[in-house]
Design an enzyme around this catalytic site. Structure first.
Site, PDB file in Angstrom:
ATOM      1  N   GLU A  84     -11.163 -62.940  21.982  1.00  0.00           N
ATOM      2  CA  GLU A  84     -11.266 -64.057  21.030  1.00  0.00           C
ATOM      3  C   GLU A  84     -10.510 -65.292  21.517  1.00  0.00           C
ATOM      4  O   GLU A  84      -9.305 -65.221  21.766  1.00  0.00           O
ATOM      5  CB  GLU A  84     -10.707 -63.595  19.674  1.00  0.00           C
ATOM      6  CG  GLU A  84     -10.859 -64.627  18.580  1.00  0.00           C
ATOM      7  CD  GLU A  84     -10.425 -64.115  17.201  1.00  0.00           C
ATOM      8  OE1 GLU A  84     -10.512 -62.901  16.949  1.00  0.00           O
ATOM      9  OE2 GLU A  84      -9.972 -64.936  16.396  1.00  0.00           O
ATOM     10  N   LYS A 268      -5.479 -58.950   9.621  1.00  0.00           N
ATOM     11  CA  LYS A 268      -6.350 -58.986  10.816  1.00  0.00           C
ATOM     12  C   LYS A 268      -5.768 -59.972  11.835  1.00  0.00           C
ATOM     13  O   LYS A 268      -5.753 -59.700  13.042  1.00  0.00           O
ATOM     14  CB  LYS A 268      -7.776 -59.394  10.408  1.00  0.00           C
ATOM     15  CG  LYS A 268      -8.817 -59.249  11.512  1.00  0.00           C
ATOM     16  CD  LYS A 268      -8.959 -60.467  12.393  1.00  0.00           C
ATOM     17  CE  LYS A 268     -10.047 -60.285  13.440  1.00  0.00           C
ATOM     18  NZ  LYS A 268     -10.178 -61.446  14.332  1.00  0.00           N
ATOM     19  N   ASP A 284      -3.135 -46.725  22.403  1.00  0.00           N
ATOM     20  CA  ASP A 284      -4.215 -46.399  21.461  1.00  0.00           C
ATOM     21  C   ASP A 284      -4.156 -47.387  20.288  1.00  0.00           C
ATOM     22  O   ASP A 284      -3.460 -47.169  19.307  1.00  0.00           O
ATOM     23  CB  ASP A 284      -4.024 -44.954  20.989  1.00  0.00           C
ATOM     24  CG  ASP A 284      -5.124 -44.487  20.048  1.00  0.00           C
ATOM     25  OD1 ASP A 284      -5.900 -45.334  19.568  1.00  0.00           O
ATOM     26  OD2 ASP A 284      -5.195 -43.273  19.782  1.00  0.00           O
ATOM     27  N   HIS A 382     -10.553 -74.163  17.007  1.00  0.00           N
ATOM     28  CA  HIS A 382     -11.637 -73.307  17.494  1.00  0.00           C
ATOM     29  C   HIS A 382     -12.734 -74.145  18.121  1.00  0.00           C
ATOM     30  O   HIS A 382     -13.282 -73.794  19.165  1.00  0.00           O
ATOM     31  CB  HIS A 382     -12.241 -72.518  16.326  1.00  0.00           C
ATOM     32  CG  HIS A 382     -11.482 -71.262  16.031  1.00  0.00           C
ATOM     33  ND1 HIS A 382     -11.861 -70.377  15.062  1.00  0.00           N
ATOM     34  CD2 HIS A 382     -10.378 -70.747  16.590  1.00  0.00           C
ATOM     35  CE1 HIS A 382     -11.006 -69.373  15.037  1.00  0.00           C
ATOM     36  NE2 HIS A 382     -10.097 -69.580  15.947  1.00  0.00           N
TER      37      HIS A 382
HETATM   38  C1  MEV Z   1      -9.120 -64.839  12.952  1.00  0.00           C
HETATM   39  O1  MEV Z   1      -9.337 -63.941  14.027  1.00  0.00           O
HETATM   40  C2  MEV Z   1      -7.834 -64.514  12.239  1.00  0.00           C
HETATM   41  C3  MEV Z   1      -7.550 -65.342  10.973  1.00  0.00           C
HETATM   42  O2  MEV Z   1      -8.649 -65.238  10.062  1.00  0.00           O
HETATM   43  C4  MEV Z   1      -6.295 -64.783  10.363  1.00  0.00           C
HETATM   44  C5  MEV Z   1      -5.960 -65.366   9.004  1.00  0.00           C
HETATM   45  O3  MEV Z   1      -6.874 -65.781   8.251  1.00  0.00           O
HETATM   46  O4  MEV Z   1      -4.747 -65.363   8.662  1.00  0.00           O
HETATM   47  C6  MEV Z   1      -7.394 -66.807  11.294  1.00  0.00           C
END
Ligand code: MEV
Length: 430
Positions: A84, A268, A284, A382
């Site tokens: 990413e 995430k 892992d 991005h």
């Molecule tokens: C994207 O890979 C991760 C985010 O969505 C994390 C977040 O929203 O805190 C930017």
């Protein structure tokens, strides 16, 4: 005395790939073969063929270094393997801000894994757990006598717990937890072997039947923690004061503390950092993912793994606590040359130190995401990276790619077709 190494390497992102490799090689005294492993996949076809089943090839991902990490007063370059864009840049930027106020403080528990034995058909369910615990020392001795390389390294069985689940859909169930110190290994094999070795004894002692014998990925005796501070003034933007940004970040953090829908995305972002370090070091990452999310839901509601608050001086304070079952010996770390290089670059001396670095990377990554979200939004950054990728895909190289990307952004038309047109226009002009 060793020269003190500084991970704050200016303009690292502007260097060529070869220059970055040379810096990495000097940082960790990498051999030529190590550097070569960065350029090919780190795994020969025959190693890949032996690693899993039905192999038809190998699969590569970018291997990057996040700069600026200062953890417990030591400098680290964090190896990250991830597909990413933005993640590594964001992480390095965040680590720089933390570094300016002393870096991260990190700590970790001993490498204690939990192994589970499921015991069914018990003649005396009520007392089975207490009876086993009364013979705890005998059971632990039996596990440790069953051998294994971890026992030889000073690890092994430490404690026993019994948990009762009466009247489940399959009847009464006793779950026996074996707490096992796996030292510098992630320890899945060691704990699973120990469980299989001790199962007949548990069967004899309880008169029950042992069904599953497997580790728990909710490794909550193996937590890693990191914390750090960023002064408010370091967070000021063109359109907001530092104080406003601190408040907006705390608001974003509390959103993830109360709402599982937001917490999932917030976590995430944390795992973008932690997984990338796990993948780079041959760990892992699915085990770490499973543990992190189960831990996030430990009080019955899924929450964020980090906490961000404003301190009395108005500065931003952040902290993370996450289970991190990591290893620096065994598993893929033994086979994969890329993983060996990642561990050399980190220079960690123990699995616990690796977990502390990964926790700091997770905290940095989380900060970078919520700072962006609470200020400009993440799309601006991005789109800049996306524009560069389109420029490269359209055939531009080096400085030319930067110029094409800039034009795509200025024209507010970040599309491959337009990138190709610009590349052709530039070719005609030269
Ligand atoms: C994207 O890979 C991760 C985010 O969505 C994390 C977040 O929203 O805190 C930017």
């Amino acid at each position: 005395m060793d020269e003190v190494k500084r991970s704050a390497i200016g303009q690292f992102y502007k260097k060529t790939l070869a220059e970055r490799q040379a810096i990495a090689a000097a940082w960790a005294q990498l051999s030529e073969a190590d550097v070569q492993a960065l350029s090919d996949s780190g795994l020969t076809p025959s190693q890949a063929d032996l690693m899993i089943e039905n192999v038809i090839g190998r699969y590569s991902l970018p291997f990057a270094l996040a700069t600026n990490f200062l953890i417990n007063s030591r400098d680290y370059l964090a190896p990250m393997v991830i597909e990413e864009p933005s993640v590594v840049a964001a992480c390095s930027y965040a680590a720089k801000l933390f570094r300016e106020s002393g870096g991260f403080t990190a700590s970790s528990d001993e490498s204690v894994m939990i192994g589970q034995l499921q015991v069914l058909d018990l003649p005396d369910f009520e007392n089975a757990g207490a009876r086993l615990l009364a013979r705890k020392q005998e059971i632990l001795r039996a596990v440790n006598d069953s051998g294994g390389s971890i026992a030889a390294r000073g690890g092994g069985a430490l404690d026993l717990e019994a948990r009762s689940f009466p009247a489940t859909a399959i009847g009464d169930m006793l779950v026996v937890h074996l707490l096992y110190d796996t030292r510098d290994a992630m320890g899945a094999n060691a704990i699973n072997s120990a469980l299989e070795a001790v199962a007949p004894l548990i069967k004899r002692m309880t008169g029950g039947r042992v069904n599953l014998r497997i580790l728990s990925n909710l490794s909550d005796r193996r937590l890693a923690r990191a914390s750090g501070m960023i002064p408010a003034q370091a967070l000021a933007t063109d359109s907001a004061t530092g104080e406003q940004v601190v408040d907006a970040i705390v608001e974003a953090a509390v959103f993830a503390e109360v709402d599982p829908y937001r917490a999932a995305t917030h976590n995430k972002g944390i795992m973008n950092g932690i997984d990338a370090v796990m993948l780079a070091t041959g760990n892992d990452w699915r085990a770490v993912e499973a543990g992190a999310h189960a831990y996030a839901a430990r009080d019955g509601r899924y929450r964020s793994l980090t906490r961000w608050r404003k301190d009395e001086a108005g500065n931003l304070q952040g902290a993370i606590e996450v289970p991190l079952a990591t290893g620096i010996v065994g598993g893929a770390t033994r086979v994969h040359h890329g993983a060996k290089v990642a561990l050399k670059l980190l220079g960690v001396q123990s699995a616990r130190e690796l977990a502390e670095v990964a926790a700091a990377v997770g905290l940095a990554q989380n900060f970078a995401a919520i700072r962006a979200l609470a200020t400009d939004g993440i799309q601006a950054g991005h789109m800049r990276l996306h524009a560069r990728q389109l420029a490269l895909a359209a055939g531009a190289i080096g400085a030319d790619a930067q110029a094409v990307a800039r034009q795509l952004i200025d024209e507010d038309c970040i599309r491959l077709e337009r990138a190709k047109e610009i590349v052709n226009e530039r070719k005609r002009e030269t």
